[in-house]
Design a protein around this motif. Structure first.
Motif, PDB file in Angstrom:
ATOM      1  N   LEU A  26       0.820  -1.212   0.000  1.00 44.91           N
ATOM      2  CA  LEU A  26       0.000   0.000   0.000  1.00 44.91           C
ATOM      3  C   LEU A  26       0.855   1.263   0.000  1.00 44.91           C
ATOM      4  CD1 LEU A  26      -2.647  -1.002   2.694  1.00 44.91           C
ATOM      5  CD2 LEU A  26      -3.110  -0.497   0.283  1.00 44.91           C
ATOM      6  N   PRO A  27       0.622   2.195  -0.934  1.00 47.42           N
ATOM      7  CA  PRO A  27       1.304   3.494  -0.883  1.00 47.42           C
ATOM      8  C   PRO A  27       0.868   4.270   0.373  1.00 47.42           C
ATOM      9  CG  PRO A  27       0.146   3.202  -2.969  1.00 47.42           C
ATOM     10  CD  PRO A  27      -0.312   2.109  -2.060  1.00 47.42           C
ATOM     11  N   THR A  28       1.771   5.101   0.894  1.00 49.48           N
ATOM     12  CA  THR A  28       1.485   5.814   2.139  1.00 49.48           C
ATOM     13  C   THR A  28       1.639   7.322   1.971  1.00 49.48           C
ATOM     14  OG1 THR A  28       3.778   5.405   2.781  1.00 49.48           O
ATOM     15  CG2 THR A  28       2.107   3.946   3.714  1.00 49.48           C
ATOM     16  N   VAL A  29       0.864   8.058   2.761  1.00 52.57           N
ATOM     17  CA  VAL A  29       0.961   9.514   2.806  1.00 52.57           C
ATOM     18  C   VAL A  29       1.332   9.908   4.237  1.00 52.57           C
ATOM     19  CG1 VAL A  29      -0.243  11.697   2.418  1.00 52.57           C
ATOM     20  CG2 VAL A  29      -0.904   9.654   1.107  1.00 52.57           C
ATOM     21  N   ALA A  30       2.487  10.562   4.381  1.00 55.00           N
ATOM     22  CA  ALA A  30       2.852  11.099   5.695  1.00 55.00           C
ATOM     23  C   ALA A  30       2.322  12.516   5.795  1.00 55.00           C
ATOM     24  CB  ALA A  30       4.370  11.096   5.864  1.00 55.00           C
ATOM     25  N   VAL A  31       1.896  12.931   6.986  1.00 53.40           N
ATOM     26  CA  VAL A  31       1.651  14.346   7.256  1.00 53.40           C
ATOM     27  C   VAL A  31       2.638  14.751   8.340  1.00 53.40           C
ATOM     28  CG1 VAL A  31      -0.772  14.376   6.533  1.00 53.40           C
ATOM     29  CG2 VAL A  31      -0.204  13.804   8.913  1.00 53.40           C
ATOM     30  N   TYR A  32       3.090  15.993   8.280  1.00 52.82           N
ATOM     31  CA  TYR A  32       4.089  16.418   9.263  1.00 52.82           C
ATOM     32  C   TYR A  32       3.959  17.911   9.558  1.00 52.82           C
ATOM     33  CZ  TYR A  32       6.684  18.123   5.167  1.00 52.82           C
ATOM     34  OH  TYR A  32       7.049  18.776   4.016  1.00 52.82           O
ATOM     35  N   SER A  33       4.399  18.281  10.751  1.00 55.42           N
ATOM     36  CA  SER A  33       4.430  19.688  11.140  1.00 55.42           C
ATOM     37  C   SER A  33       5.759  20.280  10.681  1.00 55.42           C
ATOM     38  CB  SER A  33       4.312  19.813  12.658  1.00 55.42           C
ATOM     39  OG  SER A  33       5.538  19.424  13.256  1.00 55.42           O
ATOM     40  N   GLN A  34       5.858  21.611  10.734  1.00 52.17           N
ATOM     41  CA  GLN A  34       7.103  22.283  10.329  1.00 52.17           C
ATOM     42  C   GLN A  34       8.287  21.826  11.185  1.00 52.17           C
ATOM     43  OE1 GLN A  34       5.996  26.436  10.430  1.00 52.17           O
ATOM     44  NE2 GLN A  34       4.850  26.266   8.506  1.00 52.17           N
ATOM     45  N   ALA A  35       8.013  21.352  12.409  1.00 45.73           N
ATOM     46  CA  ALA A  35       9.101  20.885  13.282  1.00 45.73           C
ATOM     47  C   ALA A  35       9.570  19.475  12.915  1.00 45.73           C
ATOM     48  CB  ALA A  35       8.652  20.914  14.741  1.00 45.73           C
ATOM     49  N   ASP A  36       8.811  18.788  12.066  1.00 46.51           N
ATOM     50  CA  ASP A  36       9.093  17.378  11.757  1.00 46.51           C
ATOM     51  C   ASP A  36       9.538  17.155  10.305  1.00 46.51           C
ATOM     52  OD1 ASP A  36       8.779  16.066  14.178  1.00 46.51           O
ATOM     53  OD2 ASP A  36       6.629  15.711  13.904  1.00 46.51           O
ATOM     54  N   ALA A  37       9.974  18.225   9.629  1.00 45.89           N
ATOM     55  CA  ALA A  37      10.337  18.100   8.213  1.00 45.89           C
ATOM     56  C   ALA A  37      11.432  17.043   8.007  1.00 45.89           C
ATOM     57  CB  ALA A  37      10.781  19.451   7.654  1.00 45.89           C
ATOM     58  N   ASN A  38      12.312  16.886   8.995  1.00 44.71           N
ATOM     59  CA  ASN A  38      13.403  15.906   8.865  1.00 44.71           C
ATOM     60  C   ASN A  38      13.114  14.596   9.585  1.00 44.71           C
ATOM     61  OD1 ASN A  38      15.112  17.646   7.376  1.00 44.71           O
ATOM     62  ND2 ASN A  38      15.594  18.743   9.273  1.00 44.71           N
ATOM     63  N   SER A  39      11.850  14.360   9.889  1.00 49.19           N
ATOM     64  CA  SER A  39      11.520  13.146  10.649  1.00 49.19           C
ATOM     65  C   SER A  39      11.518  11.921   9.739  1.00 49.19           C
ATOM     66  CB  SER A  39      10.155  13.324  11.323  1.00 49.19           C
ATOM     67  OG  SER A  39      10.013  12.387  12.361  1.00 49.19           O
ATOM     68  N   LEU A  40      11.790  10.768  10.338  1.00 47.83           N
ATOM     69  CA  LEU A  40      11.933   9.528   9.557  1.00 47.83           C
ATOM     70  C   LEU A  40      10.647   9.137   8.842  1.00 47.83           C
ATOM     71  CD1 LEU A  40      14.056   7.390   8.876  1.00 47.83           C
ATOM     72  CD2 LEU A  40      13.331   6.109  10.897  1.00 47.83           C
ATOM     73  N   HIS A  41       9.493   9.415   9.447  1.00 50.41           N
ATOM     74  CA  HIS A  41       8.236   9.002   8.787  1.00 50.41           C
ATOM     75  C   HIS A  41       8.037   9.736   7.469  1.00 50.41           C
ATOM     76  CE1 HIS A  41       6.385  12.569  10.763  1.00 50.41           C
ATOM     77  NE2 HIS A  41       5.315  12.373  10.024  1.00 50.41           N
ATOM     78  N   VAL A  42       8.555  10.961   7.390  1.00 51.34           N
ATOM     79  CA  VAL A  42       8.447  11.752   6.154  1.00 51.34           C
ATOM     80  C   VAL A  42       9.294  11.106   5.044  1.00 51.34           C
ATOM     81  CG1 VAL A  42       8.899  14.034   5.135  1.00 51.34           C
ATOM     82  CG2 VAL A  42       7.946  13.854   7.447  1.00 51.34           C
ATOM     83  N   ARG A  43      10.472  10.636   5.427  1.00 47.00           N
ATOM     84  CA  ARG A  43      11.365  10.000   4.446  1.00 47.00           C
ATOM     85  C   ARG A  43      10.842   8.643   3.985  1.00 47.00           C
ATOM     86  NH1 ARG A  43      17.552  10.743   6.520  1.00 47.00           N
ATOM     87  NH2 ARG A  43      17.238  12.697   7.650  1.00 47.00           N
TER      88      ARG A  43
END
Ligand code: MV4
Length: 452
Positions: A26-43
């Motif tokens: 399944l393809p995934t969509v991460a959502v993140y706050s400005q503080a989490d731009a470098n978070s692993l879930h985004v990558r």
């Protein structure tokens, strides 16, 4: 099956959910706050949307921001993880109105368990033991009357509370009026609902919880219990499965009670029934958590069932493909929560940049974490940076493996709970398995009296 899953969360649980989705193709969509731009879930996600500033209220708790991201990305399902949106019936309802499947129970089931007085009533109707107690109370006299029958101490709880929020212990008649007023005021301020009820208070019980899975066709199974007694100020620190205090007969009966509770509300998905175990071996239902929990991994390790995968399959309308008799619990698992906190300074949060990072490995070792070398832990969210889970054929084997793995785990640049966990898993009372929710307080008393 779904086309695309949005994960409405951050940190290790977002990573955990993305992994389960990827294994299902399944393809995934991460959502993140400005503080989490470098978070692993985004990558790790297939695509990612920034949904607002650092403050949770404007990002991970913003219903319009999350629903808009799902619509823009064309996601047809949302997994809420734990915390944030996980137990918001209004959010689940809004997902449905936008043609998005909320991966979790129905809003109706969430509401029935979210209101603790209603949950108590449902349990009584379904022959699940609850502590002696009352329905919603109007006046101080109602509680005084109950205390006369049941005896002190009693506890007053907010019906909209849970997880230890909005509770007041009352030890005698003199404390009753002021504690009741404080509890009601706090309930109104924190939850916008002044409803309170009373229960007989159990001193230092064990916290035992039963994992269940239910599908939309009425099949419900349990996956045994977890012991979460090692906690501090309602924050769990170490969890294990099975509980050293539960025998086969109690497991069978508590499991059956949890299944009855789930069936009573047509529960769909993964859920947890929390019980308190008293010193005389009697146990009582406390509340049901209608989400995946932080400590779900210890159950996965002894059952070999991927609970997040099951959540997704159930939400997509599949039937549970195993029955109670197919579930075999094997060995023992322990989880230590690794927090960026300083145990020497009253567990003060300690955000900052991780300057060195080496994770343990080897047979029976699992690390669920979003941390990596040079990761800057933002100060806006909770301080858990990972979980270390160890399996063994016996409790002692799991415990010794945990000690070994904790010694391998290197986190530089921030203080963590790793050294604290090393001490606990070598503590004689922890080793004995004979402890309760008073363990941490007792541990510090013993430590201070040894040092004089
Ligand atoms: C109680 C209790 C004693 N007696 N209810 C705290 C969390 C919430 N789920 C219920 N809680 C408690 N309810 C009665 N009637 C003691 C607690 C409690 C507790 C429960 C589980 C784990 C840790 C705890 C720490 C303090 C109090």
């Amino acid at each position: 099956m779904f086309k695309k899953v949005l994960i409405a969360n951050r940190g290790e649980i977002a990573v955990r959910i993305i992994r389960a989705c990827r294994e299902l193709g399944l393809p995934t969509v991460a959502v993140y706050s400005q503080a989490d731009a470098n978070s692993l879930h985004v990558r790790l996600a297939t695509e990612a949307y920034c949904i607002g500033p650092a403050q949770s209220a404007q990002s991970y708790l913003s219903i319009p921001a999350i629903i808009s991201a799902a619509m823009a990305a064309g996601a047809d399902a949302i997994h809420p993880g734990y915390g944030f949106m996980a137990e918001r019936a209004d959010f689940a309802q809004l997902c449905a109105q936008h043609g998005i499947k909320f991966i979790g129970p129905s809003p109706e089931a969430m509401k029935k368990m979210g209101d603790k007085a209603t949950a108590r009533k449902t349990m009584i109707e379904n022959n699940v033991p609850v502590t002696p107690g009352t329905d919603l109370v109007e006046t101080v006299d109602d509680v005084r009357e109950f205390a006369k029958k049941a005896g002190y101490p009693v506890i007053i709880k907010a019906t909209a509370g849970g997880g230890g929020k909005g509770m007041r212990i009352v030890r005698n008649n003199a404390e009753l009026e002021s504690n009741m007023n404080m509890c009601r005021q706090e309930a109104q301020n924190s939850f916008g609902n002044p409803g309170v009820y009373a229960e007989k208070y159990l001193e230092n019980p064990r916290h035992i919880e039963v994992q269940i899975l239910g599908d939309r066709y009425g099949n419900v199974v349990h996956l045994g219990e977890r012991d979460c007694s090692i906690q501090r100020r309602h924050q769990k620190l170490i969890e294990e499965a099975p509980s050293p205090a539960i025998d086969e007969k109690t497991r069978f009966e508590m499991g059956a009670a949890a299944v009855r509770a789930a069936k009573a509300i047509n529960y769909e998905g993964a859920g947890t029934c929390e019980f308190l175990l008293d010193h005389d071996g009697k146990w009582y239902f406390m509340e049901m958590n209608t989400r995946i929990q932080v400590e779900h991994c210890v159950t996965e390790m002894i059952s070999n069932i991927d609970l997040v995968r099951e959540q997704i399959l159930i939400a997509a309308g599949e039937k549970l493909d195993f029955a109670q008799n197919d579930i075999i619990l094997r060995g023992h698992a322990i989880e230590c929560r690794i927090n960026a906190e300083n145990p020497e300074k009253d567990f003060m949060p300690n955000p900052g940049t991780i300057t060195g990072y080496v994770t343990p490995g080897g047979f029976g070792v699992r690390v669920d974490s979003h941390a990596y070398q040079d990761y800057a832990i933002p100060p806006y969210y909770d301080s858990m940076i990972g979980k270390l889970i160890c399996w063994g054929r016996t409790r002692n084997e799991a415990r010794r493996r945990m000690y070994r793995a904790l010694k391998e785990y290197v986190v530089m640049g921030v203080e963590t709970t790793i050294p604290f966990h090393q001490e606990i898993v070598e503590d004689e009372v922890f080793i004995s398995g004979n402890f309760n929710t008073g363990f941490i307080e007792d541990y510090y008393k013993r430590k201070n009296s040894k040092q004089g």
